[in-house]
Design a protein around this motif. Structure first.
Motif, short mmCIF file in Angstrom:
data_model
loop_
_atom_site.label_atom_id
_atom_site.label_comp_id
_atom_site.label_asym_id
_atom_site.label_seq_id
_atom_site.Cartn_x
_atom_site.Cartn_y
_atom_site.Cartn_z
N VAL A 1 -12.45 -6.74 -23.26
CA VAL A 1 -12.62 -8.36 -23.78
C VAL A 1 -14.56 -8.89 -23.63
O VAL A 1 -14.58 -9.93 -23.66
CB VAL A 1 -11.97 -9.97 -22.66
N GLY B 1 -7.74 -14.58 -22.14
CA GLY B 1 -8.53 -13.04 -21.97
C GLY B 1 -9.39 -13.50 -20.47
O GLY B 1 -8.68 -11.95 -19.78
N ALA C 1 -5.96 -7.29 -24.58
CA ALA C 1 -6.95 -7.49 -24.01
C ALA C 1 -7.78 -6.46 -25.90
O ALA C 1 -8.01 -8.09 -26.27
CB ALA C 1 -7.97 -6.52 -22.97
#
Length: 323
Positions: free
Chosen positions: A113, A141, A284
């Motif tokens: 991320v 995230g 992600a």
């Protein structure tokens, strides 16, 4: 039908971008190979951090001399210092320390991320007006990586997870600072000046931390890789690819980077790839792709590039500069 010059450049840009992503994707597994783990330590994390930057810094000095690069104006030095602090010290040191405690696959999912974190840091530090969608992706995230860390740690977070988050935000801050410098000098020179800026510190630090005991040849080879490729040459391919193929098109190949790290950890380190880890990594990457749709627009126009450097396209978004 013959390919037009524009189409040829676009294809070359994609190939160069893919090559850079391959180089950067191998960084975490190769760093784990260099430092070893708690039960079989190899090169000290502090030595790896200083040595990789010192080697790349010496190469940068030679390159800047070869191209007769002019030093950045003094007003850019604070941004260069911030770039160097994050990318030369923060990210390598925190990630190397973490990789002594967790495997490379774990680190790959957490760092997946990073482009999203960089967009958030850019929105805050550059006073950009971020959309609700970007903040929602950022919160999701953060929850995702913390959930994965807890799942991987059998219900609890580990000290290494904190180190990985520090590495992530160190890199994010450095990419934003580097992007500002790249408005005035060629982006490939930005990383070289940042490395050269730190050379008076990194070279003595590497010599002072020289390993007191022998380590495997593979650890030395891994240090060579992260020094020459992850820290230096990878950026030449990446920036050239962005210039030839277009930022928006080429930067999308970076979504493959976590999967490169996951797959590389199997043959390099003997780690086992399971469906849950792949699922977290895919989630992600999905959040990063969604977050790019909510990119913030700057509140004010950036400074015009100097006459010595005029990019053909807008500079790459900060999140497109990960390694």
């Amino acid at each position: 039908m013959p390919m037009t010059p524009h189409a040829r450049d676009a294809r070359r840009g994609l190939w160069l971008g893919a090559l850079a992503v391959l180089v950067f994707g191998l960084t975490l597994p190769v760093t784990r190979l260099a430092v070893g783990d708690a039960s079989d330590p190899q090169l000290p994390p502090g030595f790896v951090t200083a040595a990789r930057a010192a080697i790349a810094g010496l190469c940068s000095a030679a390159y800047l001399l070869a191209v007769r690069a002019r030093p950045p104006r003094r007003g850019l030095w604070p941004a260069l210092a911030a770039c160097a602090a994050g990318s030369v010290v923060g990210f390598p040191l925190f990630s190397a320390l973490a990789l002594r405690q967790v495997d490379a696959m774990h680190a790959a999912v957490i760092s997946g991320v990073l482009p999203l974190a960089t967009a958030v840091v850019a929105a805050i530090t550059l006073r950009q007006r971020a959309s609700a969608g970007l903040w929602a992706c950022a919160v999701a995230g953060c929850a995702l990586v913390l959930g994965f860390a807890a799942w991987s740690g059998h219900g609890r977070l580990q000290a290494a997870d904190g180190l990985l988050l520090l590495a992530l935000f160190s890199a994010a801050a450095s990419y934003v600072a580097g992007a500002r410098v790249s408005l005035e000098i060629p982006p490939a020179q930005t990383v070289c000046w940042a490395l050269l800026f730190m050379l008076p510190l990194t070279l003595p630090a590497a010599l002072l931390q020289w390993p007191p005991t022998p380590v495997r040849a593979g650890a030395w080879a891994a240090l060579g890789y992260v020094s020459l490729f992850s820290m230096w040459l990878g950026f030449f391919a990446w920036y050239r690819g962005l210039a030839l193929g277009g930022v928006m098109r080429v930067s999308q190949v970076q979504l493959l980077q976590p999967f490169v790290a996951l797959l590389a950890a199997v043959p390099l380190l003997g780690e086992t790839l399971d469906a849950a880890t792949v699922g977290f990594a895919a989630a992600a990457v999905g959040l990063v792709a969604l977050g790019r749709r909510f990119s913030a627009a700057p509140a004010a126009a950036p400074r015009a590039p100097s006459p010595a450097w005029r990019p053909a396209e807008p500079d790459p978004e900060p999140g497109a500069m990960t390694r």
